[in-house]
Design a protein around this motif. Sequence first.
Motif, PDB file in Angstrom:
ATOM      1  N   LEU A 122      60.839 126.943  35.644  1.00  0.00           N
ATOM      2  CA  LEU A 122      61.465 126.827  34.332  1.00  0.00           C
ATOM      3  C   LEU A 122      62.139 128.144  33.992  1.00  0.00           C
ATOM      4  CD1 LEU A 122      58.562 124.953  32.556  1.00  0.00           C
ATOM      5  CD2 LEU A 122      60.672 123.977  33.457  1.00  0.00           C
ATOM      6  N   LYS A 123      63.385 128.097  33.582  1.00  0.00           N
ATOM      7  CA  LYS A 123      64.194 129.291  33.360  1.00  0.00           C
ATOM      8  C   LYS A 123      63.530 130.278  32.405  1.00  0.00           C
ATOM      9  CE  LYS A 123      68.882 130.819  32.838  1.00  0.00           C
ATOM     10  NZ  LYS A 123      69.400 131.107  34.124  1.00  0.00           N
ATOM     11  N   GLU A 124      62.978 129.787  31.311  1.00  0.00           N
ATOM     12  CA  GLU A 124      62.383 130.694  30.334  1.00  0.00           C
ATOM     13  C   GLU A 124      61.097 131.342  30.839  1.00  0.00           C
ATOM     14  OE1 GLU A 124      61.348 126.432  29.243  1.00  0.00           O
ATOM     15  OE2 GLU A 124      63.155 127.527  29.741  1.00  0.00           O
ATOM     16  N   GLU A 125      60.524 130.792  31.920  1.00  0.00           N
ATOM     17  CA  GLU A 125      59.305 131.360  32.473  1.00  0.00           C
ATOM     18  C   GLU A 125      59.574 132.198  33.712  1.00  0.00           C
ATOM     19  OE1 GLU A 125      56.636 128.118  33.033  1.00  0.00           O
ATOM     20  OE2 GLU A 125      56.604 127.619  30.906  1.00  0.00           O
ATOM     21  N   GLU A 126      60.851 132.363  34.080  1.00  0.00           N
ATOM     22  CA  GLU A 126      61.192 133.090  35.301  1.00  0.00           C
ATOM     23  C   GLU A 126      60.728 134.539  35.243  1.00  0.00           C
ATOM     24  OE1 GLU A 126      65.018 133.691  38.186  1.00  0.00           O
ATOM     25  OE2 GLU A 126      65.358 133.569  36.029  1.00  0.00           O
ATOM     26  N   ILE A 127      60.782 135.156  34.097  1.00  0.00           N
ATOM     27  CA  ILE A 127      60.408 136.553  33.957  1.00  0.00           C
ATOM     28  C   ILE A 127      58.957 136.778  34.348  1.00  0.00           C
ATOM     29  CG2 ILE A 127      60.181 138.444  32.284  1.00  0.00           C
ATOM     30  CD1 ILE A 127      62.503 136.908  30.755  1.00  0.00           C
ATOM     31  N   LYS A 128      58.089 135.885  33.937  1.00  0.00           N
ATOM     32  CA  LYS A 128      56.675 136.025  34.281  1.00  0.00           C
ATOM     33  C   LYS A 128      56.300 135.156  35.484  1.00  0.00           C
ATOM     34  CE  LYS A 128      55.195 132.538  31.058  1.00  0.00           C
ATOM     35  NZ  LYS A 128      54.304 132.130  30.047  1.00  0.00           N
ATOM     36  N   GLU A 129      57.224 135.075  36.435  1.00  0.00           N
ATOM     37  CA  GLU A 129      57.050 134.208  37.603  1.00  0.00           C
ATOM     38  C   GLU A 129      55.780 134.550  38.364  1.00  0.00           C
ATOM     39  OE1 GLU A 129      59.454 133.243  41.662  1.00  0.00           O
ATOM     40  OE2 GLU A 129      60.600 133.625  39.854  1.00  0.00           O
ATOM     41  N   GLU A 130      54.989 133.531  38.590  1.00  0.00           N
ATOM     42  CA  GLU A 130      53.769 133.705  39.351  1.00  0.00           C
ATOM     43  C   GLU A 130      54.064 133.461  40.824  1.00  0.00           C
ATOM     44  OE1 GLU A 130      50.777 131.064  37.904  1.00  0.00           O
ATOM     45  OE2 GLU A 130      51.320 131.461  35.823  1.00  0.00           O
ATOM     46  N   LYS A 131      53.321 134.152  41.665  1.00  0.00           N
ATOM     47  CA  LYS A 131      53.441 133.912  43.098  1.00  0.00           C
ATOM     48  C   LYS A 131      52.624 132.674  43.442  1.00  0.00           C
ATOM     49  CE  LYS A 131      55.793 137.507  44.487  1.00  0.00           C
ATOM     50  NZ  LYS A 131      57.102 137.372  45.009  1.00  0.00           N
ATOM     51  N   ASN A 132      53.258 131.710  44.063  1.00  0.00           N
ATOM     52  CA  ASN A 132      52.540 130.541  44.552  1.00  0.00           C
ATOM     53  C   ASN A 132      53.180 130.122  45.866  1.00  0.00           C
ATOM     54  OD1 ASN A 132      54.709 128.649  44.134  1.00  0.00           O
ATOM     55  ND2 ASN A 132      54.201 128.600  41.961  1.00  0.00           N
ATOM     56  N   ASN A 133      52.510 129.280  46.569  1.00  0.00           N
ATOM     57  CA  ASN A 133      53.014 128.850  47.877  1.00  0.00           C
ATOM     58  C   ASN A 133      53.743 127.516  47.818  1.00  0.00           C
ATOM     59  OD1 ASN A 133      52.147 131.101  49.246  1.00  0.00           O
ATOM     60  ND2 ASN A 133      50.110 130.262  49.615  1.00  0.00           N
ATOM     61  N   LYS A 134      54.073 127.054  46.624  1.00  0.00           N
ATOM     62  CA  LYS A 134      54.803 125.792  46.494  1.00  0.00           C
ATOM     63  C   LYS A 134      56.260 126.007  46.874  1.00  0.00           C
ATOM     64  CE  LYS A 134      52.308 123.964  42.488  1.00  0.00           C
ATOM     65  NZ  LYS A 134      52.520 123.532  41.094  1.00  0.00           N
ATOM     66  N   PRO A 135      56.889 125.001  47.492  1.00  0.00           N
ATOM     67  CA  PRO A 135      58.340 125.087  47.692  1.00  0.00           C
ATOM     68  C   PRO A 135      59.022 125.110  46.324  1.00  0.00           C
ATOM     69  CG  PRO A 135      57.446 123.049  48.634  1.00  0.00           C
ATOM     70  CD  PRO A 135      56.321 123.772  47.997  1.00  0.00           C
ATOM     71  N   LYS A 136      60.111 125.867  46.239  1.00  0.00           N
ATOM     72  CA  LYS A 136      60.831 126.007  44.975  1.00  0.00           C
ATOM     73  C   LYS A 136      62.126 125.202  45.020  1.00  0.00           C
ATOM     74  CE  LYS A 136      59.275 130.722  43.871  1.00  0.00           C
ATOM     75  NZ  LYS A 136      57.929 130.335  43.937  1.00  0.00           N
ATOM     76  N   LEU A 137      62.448 124.562  43.912  1.00  0.00           N
ATOM     77  CA  LEU A 137      63.697 123.832  43.780  1.00  0.00           C
ATOM     78  C   LEU A 137      64.854 124.835  43.838  1.00  0.00           C
ATOM     79  CD1 LEU A 137      64.966 121.044  43.199  1.00  0.00           C
ATOM     80  CD2 LEU A 137      64.777 121.591  40.769  1.00  0.00           C
ATOM     81  N   ALA A 138      65.879 124.535  44.625  1.00  0.00           N
ATOM     82  CA  ALA A 138      67.023 125.440  44.775  1.00  0.00           C
ATOM     83  C   ALA A 138      68.292 124.617  45.000  1.00  0.00           C
ATOM     84  CB  ALA A 138      66.791 126.401  45.940  1.00  0.00           C
ATOM     85  N   GLN A 139      69.425 125.332  45.015  1.00  0.00           N
ATOM     86  CA  GLN A 139      70.728 124.727  45.296  1.00  0.00           C
ATOM     87  C   GLN A 139      71.361 125.459  46.468  1.00  0.00           C
ATOM     88  OE1 GLN A 139      73.284 124.302  41.749  1.00  0.00           O
ATOM     89  NE2 GLN A 139      71.615 125.302  40.684  1.00  0.00           N
ATOM     90  N   ARG A 140      72.190 124.755  47.207  1.00  0.00           N
ATOM     91  CA  ARG A 140      72.934 125.370  48.312  1.00  0.00           C
ATOM     92  C   ARG A 140      74.395 125.005  48.117  1.00  0.00           C
ATOM     93  NH1 ARG A 140      70.122 123.442  52.756  1.00  0.00           N
ATOM     94  NH2 ARG A 140      68.830 125.295  52.699  1.00  0.00           N
ATOM     95  N   TYR A 141      75.256 126.015  48.128  1.00  0.00           N
ATOM     96  CA  TYR A 141      76.686 125.805  47.936  1.00  0.00           C
ATOM     97  C   TYR A 141      77.379 125.730  49.288  1.00  0.00           C
ATOM     98  CZ  TYR A 141      75.674 127.363  43.161  1.00  0.00           C
ATOM     99  OH  TYR A 141      75.151 127.492  41.906  1.00  0.00           O
ATOM    100  N   PHE A 142      78.098 124.629  49.536  1.00  0.00           N
ATOM    101  CA  PHE A 142      78.900 124.475  50.744  1.00  0.00           C
ATOM    102  C   PHE A 142      80.322 124.889  50.384  1.00  0.00           C
ATOM    103  CE2 PHE A 142      75.186 122.204  51.831  1.00  0.00           C
ATOM    104  CZ  PHE A 142      75.110 122.228  53.213  1.00  0.00           C
ATOM    105  N   ILE A 143      80.767 125.984  50.982  1.00  0.00           N
ATOM    106  CA  ILE A 143      82.039 126.616  50.635  1.00  0.00           C
ATOM    107  C   ILE A 143      83.050 126.355  51.735  1.00  0.00           C
ATOM    108  CG2 ILE A 143      83.152 128.821  50.099  1.00  0.00           C
ATOM    109  CD1 ILE A 143      80.267 129.798  49.291  1.00  0.00           C
ATOM    110  N   ASP A 144      84.217 125.856  51.361  1.00  0.00           N
ATOM    111  CA  ASP A 144      85.317 125.636  52.295  1.00  0.00           C
ATOM    112  C   ASP A 144      85.761 127.007  52.798  1.00  0.00           C
ATOM    113  OD1 ASP A 144      87.999 125.464  53.284  1.00  0.00           O
ATOM    114  OD2 ASP A 144      88.210 123.531  52.283  1.00  0.00           O
ATOM    115  N   ASN A 145      85.670 127.223  54.099  1.00  0.00           N
ATOM    116  CA  ASN A 145      85.965 128.535  54.674  1.00  0.00           C
ATOM    117  C   ASN A 145      87.453 128.875  54.636  1.00  0.00           C
ATOM    118  OD1 ASN A 145      84.590 130.762  55.525  1.00  0.00           O
ATOM    119  ND2 ASN A 145      84.008 129.905  57.500  1.00  0.00           N
ATOM    120  N   GLU A 146      88.294 127.880  54.453  1.00  0.00           N
ATOM    121  CA  GLU A 146      89.731 128.126  54.413  1.00  0.00           C
ATOM    122  C   GLU A 146      90.194 128.517  53.008  1.00  0.00           C
ATOM    123  OE1 GLU A 146      93.438 126.145  56.769  1.00  0.00           O
ATOM    124  OE2 GLU A 146      91.986 124.799  55.862  1.00  0.00           O
ATOM    125  N   THR A 147      89.629 127.863  51.997  1.00  0.00           N
ATOM    126  CA  THR A 147      90.074 128.108  50.622  1.00  0.00           C
ATOM    127  C   THR A 147      89.069 128.917  49.798  1.00  0.00           C
ATOM    128  OG1 THR A 147      89.065 126.084  49.781  1.00  0.00           O
ATOM    129  CG2 THR A 147      91.348 125.931  50.591  1.00  0.00           C
TER     130      THR A 147
END
Length: 188
Positions: free
Chosen positions: A148-173
């Motif tokens: 949760l964004k508002e809780e990022e500052i006090k982020e706890e270390k855990n071994n759970k996978p974290k939700l993320a995004q991956r950007y696919f960028i056109d290498n030509e443009t």
Amino acid sequence: MKPFVGYKKELLSVSQLLELIPKFTIEPSYYFLRWTYKVSGIVEQPPTNIDFPMIEGQMFNHECELRWKHKRQNTYEVLLLTIADKHDDFTPVKETIKKVGNEKEAWRIEPNNPQIFPSYGYPAYGYRPDTTRFPKKLIFPDSLDIRLKEEEIKEEKNNKPKLAQRYFIDNETSTVQFVALTVELAQT
């Protein structure tokens, strides 16, 4: 790690789609399914025959995101966004860029911070269950850290996978063409 974006030329039936999904499933994998009247939320169980017809869905893990969208007569078009190199049974969205003197990959993924995001992902944030932005509470599995964004500052270390995004960028443009859901695995 070579990014690849491809699609199935032919529309897939429900049974073909249900056979395809496990080929890209690795642990942990998550699913998000959409119907005209509801969404599944992020769940750990793959779709089954009784979940169809649906408007669209996606399966994602730390290597790929597989998307499907309803077309007609219970058939689906399928898109694959992966960092696990080319898949011959998918048609590339773009071929390798041929420049004078060298060949350049069609896609690239840029890390936000390679020490924190080794799988080239950017943070993604979930919403608190009491957020009024959505008519119903979104479902997230307990096994996934939605940070949760508002809780990022006090982020706890855990071994759970974290939700993320991956950007696919056109290498030509140098344009972001696709944003895929992914999971960032805990470092051991």
